[in-house]
Design a protein around this motif. Structure first.
Motif, PDB file in Angstrom:
ATOM      1  N   VAL A  82      41.411  37.833  33.797  1.00  0.00           N
ATOM      2  CA  VAL A  82      40.050  37.313  33.549  1.00  0.00           C
ATOM      3  C   VAL A  82      39.030  38.440  33.403  1.00  0.00           C
ATOM      4  O   VAL A  82      37.896  38.198  32.964  1.00  0.00           O
ATOM      5  N   THR A  83      39.406  39.681  33.755  1.00  0.00           N
ATOM      6  CA  THR A  83      38.492  40.813  33.587  1.00  0.00           C
ATOM      7  C   THR A  83      38.940  41.759  32.475  1.00  0.00           C
ATOM      8  O   THR A  83      38.363  42.825  32.312  1.00  0.00           O
ATOM      9  N   ARG A  84      39.952  41.385  31.700  1.00  0.00           N
ATOM     10  CA  ARG A  84      40.498  42.247  30.645  1.00  0.00           C
ATOM     11  C   ARG A  84      40.259  41.590  29.284  1.00  0.00           C
ATOM     12  O   ARG A  84      40.849  40.556  28.977  1.00  0.00           O
ATOM     13  N   PRO A  85      39.378  42.168  28.443  1.00  0.00           N
ATOM     14  CA  PRO A  85      39.011  41.526  27.170  1.00  0.00           C
ATOM     15  C   PRO A  85      40.179  41.214  26.250  1.00  0.00           C
ATOM     16  O   PRO A  85      40.103  40.286  25.439  1.00  0.00           O
ATOM     17  N   PRO A 449      44.995  50.707  41.814  1.00  0.00           N
ATOM     18  CA  PRO A 449      44.853  49.711  40.745  1.00  0.00           C
ATOM     19  C   PRO A 449      44.947  50.369  39.367  1.00  0.00           C
ATOM     20  O   PRO A 449      44.750  51.573  39.224  1.00  0.00           O
ATOM     21  N   SER A 450      45.204  49.571  38.368  1.00  0.00           N
ATOM     22  CA  SER A 450      45.409  50.093  37.013  1.00  0.00           C
ATOM     23  C   SER A 450      44.204  50.878  36.520  1.00  0.00           C
ATOM     24  O   SER A 450      44.347  51.882  35.823  1.00  0.00           O
ATOM     25  N   TRP A 451      43.018  50.449  36.903  1.00  0.00           N
ATOM     26  CA  TRP A 451      41.822  51.128  36.413  1.00  0.00           C
ATOM     27  C   TRP A 451      41.553  52.468  37.093  1.00  0.00           C
ATOM     28  O   TRP A 451      40.599  53.148  36.746  1.00  0.00           O
ATOM     29  N   GLN A 452      42.402  52.860  38.027  1.00  0.00           N
ATOM     30  CA  GLN A 452      42.292  54.186  38.630  1.00  0.00           C
ATOM     31  C   GLN A 452      43.450  55.106  38.237  1.00  0.00           C
ATOM     32  O   GLN A 452      43.511  56.250  38.699  1.00  0.00           O
ATOM     33  N   HIS A 453      44.333  54.644  37.368  1.00  0.00           N
ATOM     34  CA  HIS A 453      45.510  55.449  37.018  1.00  0.00           C
ATOM     35  C   HIS A 453      45.140  56.742  36.298  1.00  0.00           C
ATOM     36  O   HIS A 453      45.882  57.728  36.366  1.00  0.00           O
ATOM     37  N   PRO A 518      33.523  43.701  38.402  1.00  0.00           N
ATOM     38  CA  PRO A 518      33.244  44.759  37.423  1.00  0.00           C
ATOM     39  C   PRO A 518      34.068  46.032  37.538  1.00  0.00           C
ATOM     40  O   PRO A 518      33.824  46.985  36.807  1.00  0.00           O
ATOM     41  N   ALA A 519      35.051  46.109  38.441  1.00  0.00           N
ATOM     42  CA  ALA A 519      35.706  47.393  38.710  1.00  0.00           C
ATOM     43  C   ALA A 519      36.282  48.041  37.461  1.00  0.00           C
ATOM     44  O   ALA A 519      35.976  49.201  37.149  1.00  0.00           O
ATOM     45  N   SER A 520      37.141  47.342  36.732  1.00  0.00           N
ATOM     46  CA  SER A 520      37.765  47.955  35.562  1.00  0.00           C
ATOM     47  C   SER A 520      36.733  48.339  34.516  1.00  0.00           C
ATOM     48  O   SER A 520      36.850  49.381  33.853  1.00  0.00           O
ATOM     49  N   SER A 521      35.690  47.531  34.385  1.00  0.00           N
ATOM     50  CA  SER A 521      34.625  47.833  33.428  1.00  0.00           C
ATOM     51  C   SER A 521      33.836  49.068  33.842  1.00  0.00           C
ATOM     52  O   SER A 521      33.443  49.879  32.996  1.00  0.00           O
ATOM     53  N   ILE A 522      33.589  49.216  35.142  1.00  0.00           N
ATOM     54  CA  ILE A 522      32.868  50.393  35.625  1.00  0.00           C
ATOM     55  C   ILE A 522      33.634  51.665  35.272  1.00  0.00           C
ATOM     56  O   ILE A 522      33.072  52.639  34.746  1.00  0.00           O
TER      57      ILE A 522
END
Length: 579
Positions: A82-85, A449-453, A518-522
């Motif tokens: 839901v947070t991945r376009p 998380p994936s957004w910190q890889h 908003p984590a991945s977006s940030i």
């Protein structure tokens, strides 16, 4: 123990004899839960002056059983999607009703666990609305019978406490239902992250002027003044105990500043007969949270809800119930948590497992928990901030990958009162030898998380890295708030997180409350557009030669740094940021 509880407990064995199906017995095959033995040798060295005897069978005990989500892997996938376009389910947020239908434990699972508790001597059994938590009153004897672990007394600083000396277990017939058993220890409890102190006079330094600020001033300092207020967005604050004094102080604050009256309410989240009186140790915290949020939000929010944990709940089980209630209600988009405790302890007693399910559901619903990263620098677990060389540790729930962790800076202004610079908040040691600084590092228990890889930092994090962003947290540059008839200046990451919440509430109102977690977006936004943040490159969060240092880009003391809110608002309008 109250006479009514005594009478109920005396009557229970008769019911057990009549219903032997679920009760544990000599042939029971036990299976472990996520609640480990709290009294390990390490814990005994850390907490116990001397081991004590096993708790007497009749000593009162209160537990909260955390139930398993039916398909946690699928819930995690949905929360990410839901947070991945690029995903078909992008922005199709889960509702509490759909959660109950597809992910919550079934009514039959709950019935079986309730029957098991009742047959083993527990009373006053309450089931949460989303069937995720079951609370019950019993004794050390009923705990031992139901969960195959004794409660053992230990003494610390002259205070007698208890904890489970073995892992909590359940019969294999309940292994598909029970995740963990909370409330078996009262050795460590969550603490607030406020750093109160005296009003300070402006002081010039190489980085700029160091001085306190009224809550309404932070919007201009972080360039949020041109954003709409948060008049269309509801916000929650997690408290321990009630918030009557904080509500009164907030009304005084708004009146004093000629602001609209804030619609504030308190939701009791645990045992209906619990203790929801004002905890005097927490009142400055709730004052700081509420007044800083309203100030950063431009003086208006749609509604403020205090989600009050039961003061009498054992250990931190009351907080778990408060988090769960905020998610079950789905009434607020943003929830502030200026509380935390040792991540290792939270893992040991089953809290991490229980609350990760709750935070994951929140992300899937489009809600954002904002959590203070901590005030102990690199040493949350080392007796709350007492330096221990290179033995670093984090605070929970800031280390959850399903919350936004907010660290602290020291905010400097220029000669005209505008933003000048920020450094890592680090006051050094107080007179007792405790470090006061922005907590950051990486988790020993939660995955990255994936957004910190793609983080380029040394040492490379092997787990969830903290914090994500930072805002002002120094007492010397903190918020000047109204508390119980007096003005005081307060810092800590208990200021940083509410500032983030207030600013994000303005973004929500400006975008029709359409923004999700908003984590991945940030991480994507700042990596591609570094000008969105004030990059903090000076300072560290340790003592002596230890701790982590700030650097260009993301770092352990401050994450990405603080947002320039005007630039972020413009970016959100032209990019699929959290929506």
């Amino acid at each position: 123990m109250k006479s009514t509880l005594k009478a109920a407990l005396l009557a229970i064995p008769l019911a057990v004899a009549a219903l032997p199906t679920y009760a544990a017995n000599a042939t029971t095959r036990w299976v472990p839960t996520a609640t480990h033995a709290f009294l390990t040798s390490t814990q005994l060295r850390a907490f116990a002056e001397r081991p004590q005897l096993e708790a007497a069978a009749g000593e009162p005990a209160h537990v909260v059983v955390s139930m398993k989500v039916r398909d946690f892997g699928k819930l995690r996938d949905l929360a990410a999607a839901v947070t991945r376009p690029s995903e078909p389910s992008y922005h199709q947020f889960l509702t509490p009703e759909v959660f109950l239908e597809k992910f919550a434990p079934t009514a039959r699972q709950v019935e079986r666990v309730v029957a098991y508790l009742r047959q083993n001597g527990f009373v006053n059994i309450e089931v949460s609305k989303n069937r995720m938590l079951i609370s019950a009153d019993g004794t050390a004897g009923t705990v031992k019978a139901a969960f195959n672990t004794p409660l053992t007394h230990i003494s610390r600083n002259g205070r007698l406490m208890h904890a489970n000396a073995a892992p909590a277990q359940v019969p294999d017939t309940l292994s598909d239902s029970v995740l963990s058993v909370l409330g078996l220890q009262n050795v460590t409890r969550a603490h607030t992250m406020a750093r109160p102190g005296p009003r300070t006079a402006p002081k010039s330094a190489a980085a700029g002027v160091e001085q306190g600020h009224a809550p309404l001033e932070f919007a201009a300092l972080y360039h949020a003044s041109d954003l709409p207020t948060a008049a269309q967005t509801s916000v929650g604050i997690i408290t321990i105990g009630g918030a009557a004094q904080a509500s009164d102080d907030l009304a005084h604050f708004t009146s004093m500043n000629n602001l609209p009256t804030i619609k504030a309410s308190t939701v009791r989240t645990g045992n209906p007969g619990g203790d929801y009186s004002d905890d005097q140790e927490g009142q400055v915290e709730w004052d700081l949270d509420s007044q800083s949020i309203v100030g950063a939000a431009g003086g208006e929010i749609k509604e403020l809800v205090f989600y009050a944990a039961d003061l009498a709940a054992s250990g931190n089980s009351g907080l778990t119930q408060a988090f769960n209630q905020a998610v079950t209600d789905n009434r607020v988009r943003l929830i502030n948590v200026s509380l935390g405790w040792c991540e290792a302890d939270a893992y040991s007693d089953g809290t991490v497992a229980a609350e990760e399910q709750i935070f994951t559901a929140a992300v899937a619903q489009g809600q954002t928990f904002s959590v203070s990263s901590g005030d102990e620098g690199a040493y949350e677990c080392n007796n709350r901030g007492y330096p221990d060389g290179s033995t670093y540790s984090l605070s929970w729930p800031a280390s959850s990958p399903n919350v936004i962790a907010v660290g602290g800076t020291t905010l400097y202004t220029n000669s005209s009162g505008g933003y000048a610079n920020e450094t890592v908040w680090n006051e050094g040691l107080d007179q007792n030898g405790k470090l006061w600084a922005s907590t950051g590092g990486f988790s020993a228990y939660l995955p990255k998380p994936s957004w910190q890889h793609s983080l380029n930092i040394s040492p490379a994090p092997t787990g969830r890295a903290v914090p994500d962003v930072s805002f002002d947290g120094a007492q010397s540059t903190g918020a000047i708030i109204y508390a119980a008839g007096q003005s005081m200046q307060v810092g800590g990451t208990s200021l940083s997180s509410p500032l983030f919440v207030g600013f994000m509430a303005r973004l929500q109102s400006a975008n029709g409350n359409s923004l999700g977690f908003p984590a991945s977006s940030i991480y994507a936004a700042v990596a591609s557009t570094p000008s969105l943040v004030h990059d903090v490159t000076s300072g560290n969060n340790g003592y002596g030669r230890y701790g982590y240092r700030a650097r260009r880009g993301w770092d352990y003391p401050t994450g990405w740094g603080s947002f320039d809110m005007a630039k972020l608002a413009a970016y959100v309008k032209s990019h699929p940021f959290a929506r």
